[in-house]
Design a protein around this motif. Structure first.
Motif, PDB file in Angstrom:
ATOM      1  N   ILE A  38      -6.609   6.227  -0.673  1.00  0.00           N
ATOM      2  CA  ILE A  38      -5.670   6.530  -1.759  1.00  0.00           C
ATOM      3  C   ILE A  38      -5.008   5.241  -2.256  1.00  0.00           C
ATOM      4  O   ILE A  38      -4.889   5.018  -3.470  1.00  0.00           O
ATOM      5  CB  ILE A  38      -4.606   7.546  -1.288  1.00  0.00           C
ATOM      6  CG1 ILE A  38      -5.259   8.908  -1.042  1.00  0.00           C
ATOM      7  CG2 ILE A  38      -3.474   7.668  -2.304  1.00  0.00           C
ATOM      8  CD1 ILE A  38      -4.376   9.908  -0.324  1.00  0.00           C
ATOM      9  N   GLN A  39      -4.611   4.368  -1.313  1.00  0.00           N
ATOM     10  CA  GLN A  39      -4.037   3.069  -1.706  1.00  0.00           C
ATOM     11  C   GLN A  39      -5.002   2.297  -2.593  1.00  0.00           C
ATOM     12  O   GLN A  39      -4.611   1.720  -3.614  1.00  0.00           O
ATOM     13  CB  GLN A  39      -3.754   2.223  -0.468  1.00  0.00           C
ATOM     14  CG  GLN A  39      -2.545   2.621   0.344  1.00  0.00           C
ATOM     15  CD  GLN A  39      -2.375   1.681   1.530  1.00  0.00           C
ATOM     16  OE1 GLN A  39      -3.353   1.188   2.095  1.00  0.00           O
ATOM     17  NE2 GLN A  39      -1.139   1.420   1.903  1.00  0.00           N
ATOM     18  N   ALA A  40      -6.284   2.265  -2.186  1.00  0.00           N
ATOM     19  CA  ALA A  40      -7.291   1.509  -2.937  1.00  0.00           C
ATOM     20  C   ALA A  40      -7.511   2.109  -4.319  1.00  0.00           C
ATOM     21  O   ALA A  40      -7.726   1.382  -5.303  1.00  0.00           O
ATOM     22  CB  ALA A  40      -8.599   1.469  -2.157  1.00  0.00           C
ATOM     23  N   GLN A  41      -7.437   3.437  -4.431  1.00  0.00           N
ATOM     24  CA  GLN A  41      -7.591   4.086  -5.734  1.00  0.00           C
ATOM     25  C   GLN A  41      -6.411   3.752  -6.658  1.00  0.00           C
ATOM     26  O   GLN A  41      -6.599   3.500  -7.853  1.00  0.00           O
ATOM     27  CB  GLN A  41      -7.719   5.602  -5.549  1.00  0.00           C
ATOM     28  CG  GLN A  41      -9.064   6.010  -4.962  1.00  0.00           C
ATOM     29  CD  GLN A  41      -9.094   7.455  -4.502  1.00  0.00           C
ATOM     30  OE1 GLN A  41      -8.055   8.097  -4.344  1.00  0.00           O
ATOM     31  NE2 GLN A  41     -10.291   7.977  -4.274  1.00  0.00           N
ATOM     32  N   LEU A  42      -5.208   3.717  -6.096  1.00  0.00           N
ATOM     33  CA  LEU A  42      -4.032   3.342  -6.893  1.00  0.00           C
ATOM     34  C   LEU A  42      -4.122   1.883  -7.333  1.00  0.00           C
ATOM     35  O   LEU A  42      -3.760   1.531  -8.465  1.00  0.00           O
ATOM     36  CB  LEU A  42      -2.753   3.578  -6.085  1.00  0.00           C
ATOM     37  CG  LEU A  42      -2.409   5.039  -5.787  1.00  0.00           C
ATOM     38  CD1 LEU A  42      -1.255   5.123  -4.802  1.00  0.00           C
ATOM     39  CD2 LEU A  42      -2.074   5.794  -7.075  1.00  0.00           C
ATOM     40  N   LEU A  43      -4.617   1.031  -6.431  1.00  0.00           N
ATOM     41  CA  LEU A  43      -4.844  -0.375  -6.770  1.00  0.00           C
ATOM     42  C   LEU A  43      -5.850  -0.490  -7.911  1.00  0.00           C
ATOM     43  O   LEU A  43      -5.628  -1.215  -8.895  1.00  0.00           O
ATOM     44  CB  LEU A  43      -5.362  -1.110  -5.533  1.00  0.00           C
ATOM     45  CG  LEU A  43      -5.884  -2.532  -5.723  1.00  0.00           C
ATOM     46  CD1 LEU A  43      -4.749  -3.475  -6.094  1.00  0.00           C
ATOM     47  CD2 LEU A  43      -6.580  -3.013  -4.452  1.00  0.00           C
ATOM     48  N   ALA A  44      -6.955   0.243  -7.792  1.00  0.00           N
ATOM     49  CA  ALA A  44      -8.004   0.205  -8.822  1.00  0.00           C
ATOM     50  C   ALA A  44      -7.471   0.686 -10.166  1.00  0.00           C
ATOM     51  O   ALA A  44      -7.816   0.140 -11.219  1.00  0.00           O
ATOM     52  CB  ALA A  44      -9.191   1.060  -8.385  1.00  0.00           C
ATOM     53  N   ARG A  45      -6.601   1.682 -10.130  1.00  0.00           N
ATOM     54  CA  ARG A  45      -6.063   2.234 -11.369  1.00  0.00           C
ATOM     55  C   ARG A  45      -5.183   1.211 -12.095  1.00  0.00           C
ATOM     56  O   ARG A  45      -5.234   1.086 -13.307  1.00  0.00           O
ATOM     57  CB  ARG A  45      -5.259   3.499 -11.037  1.00  0.00           C
ATOM     58  CG  ARG A  45      -4.965   4.376 -12.244  1.00  0.00           C
ATOM     59  CD  ARG A  45      -4.346   5.691 -11.805  1.00  0.00           C
ATOM     60  NE  ARG A  45      -5.235   6.463 -10.960  1.00  0.00           N
ATOM     61  CZ  ARG A  45      -4.842   7.504 -10.230  1.00  0.00           C
ATOM     62  NH1 ARG A  45      -3.566   7.870 -10.218  1.00  0.00           N
ATOM     63  NH2 ARG A  45      -5.719   8.171  -9.504  1.00  0.00           N
ATOM     64  N   ILE A  46      -4.383   0.463 -11.329  1.00  0.00           N
ATOM     65  CA  ILE A  46      -3.486  -0.516 -11.963  1.00  0.00           C
ATOM     66  C   ILE A  46      -4.279  -1.697 -12.526  1.00  0.00           C
ATOM     67  O   ILE A  46      -3.844  -2.368 -13.455  1.00  0.00           O
ATOM     68  CB  ILE A  46      -2.393  -0.994 -10.971  1.00  0.00           C
ATOM     69  CG1 ILE A  46      -1.161  -1.535 -11.711  1.00  0.00           C
ATOM     70  CG2 ILE A  46      -2.922  -2.059 -10.023  1.00  0.00           C
ATOM     71  CD1 ILE A  46      -0.294  -0.490 -12.310  1.00  0.00           C
ATOM     72  N   LEU A  47      -5.472  -1.949 -11.963  1.00  0.00           N
ATOM     73  CA  LEU A  47      -6.299  -3.084 -12.405  1.00  0.00           C
ATOM     74  C   LEU A  47      -7.341  -2.685 -13.453  1.00  0.00           C
ATOM     75  O   LEU A  47      -8.134  -3.517 -13.876  1.00  0.00           O
ATOM     76  CB  LEU A  47      -7.019  -3.704 -11.200  1.00  0.00           C
ATOM     77  CG  LEU A  47      -6.141  -4.345 -10.122  1.00  0.00           C
ATOM     78  CD1 LEU A  47      -7.009  -4.809  -8.949  1.00  0.00           C
ATOM     79  CD2 LEU A  47      -5.351  -5.520 -10.688  1.00  0.00           C
ATOM     80  N   ARG A  48      -7.336  -1.423 -13.903  1.00  0.00           N
ATOM     81  CA  ARG A  48      -8.480  -0.925 -14.673  1.00  0.00           C
ATOM     82  C   ARG A  48      -8.645  -1.570 -16.047  1.00  0.00           C
ATOM     83  O   ARG A  48      -9.739  -1.577 -16.584  1.00  0.00           O
ATOM     84  CB  ARG A  48      -8.421   0.592 -14.801  1.00  0.00           C
ATOM     85  CG  ARG A  48      -7.307   1.150 -15.673  1.00  0.00           C
ATOM     86  CD  ARG A  48      -7.241   2.690 -15.512  1.00  0.00           C
ATOM     87  NE  ARG A  48      -6.267   3.311 -16.400  1.00  0.00           N
ATOM     88  CZ  ARG A  48      -4.965   3.394 -16.146  1.00  0.00           C
ATOM     89  NH1 ARG A  48      -4.474   2.849 -15.040  1.00  0.00           N
ATOM     90  NH2 ARG A  48      -4.155   4.001 -16.992  1.00  0.00           N
ATOM     91  N   PHE A  49      -7.551  -2.114 -16.610  1.00  0.00           N
ATOM     92  CA  PHE A  49      -7.664  -2.726 -17.944  1.00  0.00           C
ATOM     93  C   PHE A  49      -7.787  -4.249 -17.878  1.00  0.00           C
ATOM     94  O   PHE A  49      -7.844  -4.904 -18.915  1.00  0.00           O
ATOM     95  CB  PHE A  49      -6.476  -2.336 -18.813  1.00  0.00           C
ATOM     96  CG  PHE A  49      -6.480  -0.881 -19.194  1.00  0.00           C
ATOM     97  CD1 PHE A  49      -7.463  -0.377 -20.034  1.00  0.00           C
ATOM     98  CD2 PHE A  49      -5.519  -0.017 -18.698  1.00  0.00           C
ATOM     99  CE1 PHE A  49      -7.487   0.967 -20.379  1.00  0.00           C
ATOM    100  CE2 PHE A  49      -5.524   1.326 -19.045  1.00  0.00           C
ATOM    101  CZ  PHE A  49      -6.508   1.827 -19.879  1.00  0.00           C
ATOM    102  N   LEU A  50      -7.813  -4.808 -16.666  1.00  0.00           N
ATOM    103  CA  LEU A  50      -7.997  -6.256 -16.554  1.00  0.00           C
ATOM    104  C   LEU A  50      -9.438  -6.613 -16.882  1.00  0.00           C
ATOM    105  O   LEU A  50     -10.369  -5.987 -16.386  1.00  0.00           O
ATOM    106  CB  LEU A  50      -7.675  -6.723 -15.129  1.00  0.00           C
ATOM    107  CG  LEU A  50      -6.266  -7.258 -14.875  1.00  0.00           C
ATOM    108  CD1 LEU A  50      -6.186  -7.819 -13.471  1.00  0.00           C
ATOM    109  CD2 LEU A  50      -5.874  -8.327 -15.873  1.00  0.00           C
ATOM    110  N   ASP A  51      -9.605  -7.616 -17.679  1.00  0.00           N
ATOM    111  CA  ASP A  51     -10.936  -7.988 -18.149  1.00  0.00           C
ATOM    112  C   ASP A  51     -11.575  -8.976 -17.173  1.00  0.00           C
ATOM    113  O   ASP A  51     -11.735 -10.161 -17.470  1.00  0.00           O
ATOM    114  CB  ASP A  51     -10.813  -8.597 -19.551  1.00  0.00           C
ATOM    115  CG  ASP A  51     -12.105  -8.479 -20.332  1.00  0.00           C
ATOM    116  OD1 ASP A  51     -13.052  -7.873 -19.809  1.00  0.00           O
ATOM    117  OD2 ASP A  51     -12.152  -8.984 -21.464  1.00  0.00           O
TER     118      ASP A  51
END
Length: 213
Positions: A38-51
């Motif tokens: 779950i932590q990793a999914q939240l991390l991935a979500r916050i980084l999703r718009f980084l190019d």
């Protein structure tokens, strides 16, 4: 451009992290716990718009799983590839692997009292029997970070790795001594951001150990 941006992320909480046991130094070793996923999914979500241009990852399962979740959540770079790099591996705890380091049940202190004394009171000299020496590990991590930064000038690079690795490169960037190594612990699924200037070979820490997500 004469700089590169490096986004350093630690893997989500693993099963052995939850039990406060030192991790094995094998790729197939420890895996994410349900809460770590779950932590990793939240991390991935916050980084999703980084190019991101590229994401480098340690080959250890807990890190690869975290990195793959980051790639899966990307909105802008659908074809983003992971680059496995064994130089991003964790500190090798050698004979200390598997030992509990809970304050009320510290097996390292009981079984390896002299090593534990080094770890607590002379951290710059700390080493793991049959494993890594902290000063050498830290130097290797900093060298590898500069190699990656140099090879990716003008780019945004993700680096998925481990607590000691990230701590080593942050301390080097801040020019803080290894004797202070225990004053900070890199949190699971945290984000640290470093800018590298090619001309001066200098690293500037923009964000450290952020878990606001």
């Amino acid at each position: 451009k004469h700089s590169s941006i490096l986004i350093l992320v630690r893997h989500g909480r693993s099963i052995l992290n939850e039990h406060k046991r030192l991790q094995p130094w094998t790729p197939e070793g420890d895996i994410l716990s349900p809460s770590g996923r779950i932590q990793a999914q939240l991390l991935a979500r916050i980084l999703r718009f980084l190019d991101f241009n590229t994401i480098y990852t340690s080959d250890f399962l807990r890190v690869e799983e975290t990195a793959k979740l980051i790639v899966q959540h990307q909105k802008t770079q659908r074809g983003l590839q992971l680059r496995t790099d064994i130089a991003l591996r964790d500190f090798n705890f050698g004979k200390l692997v598997g030992l509990s380091v809970r304050p009320n049940h510290n097996e390292m202190a009981v079984q390896f009292p002299q090593i534990h004394e080094l770890y607590e009171n002379d951290t710059a000299q700390f080493y793991a029997p049959d494993g890594d020496r902290l000063s050498e590990f830290s130097s290797r991590a900093s060298t590898r970070l500069e190699e990656i930064a140099d090879a990716n000038i003008g780019k945004v690079i993700g680096i998925a790795t481990h607590d000691f690795w990230i701590r080593s490169v942050l301390y080097s960037s801040w020019q803080r001594p290894l004797s202070e190594f225990l004053s900070m612990r890199i949190r699971n699924a945290s984000i640290s951001i470093v800018e590298y200037q090619k001309g001066s070979h200098a690293f500037h820490v923009l964000v450290a150990n952020d878990v606001n997500h």
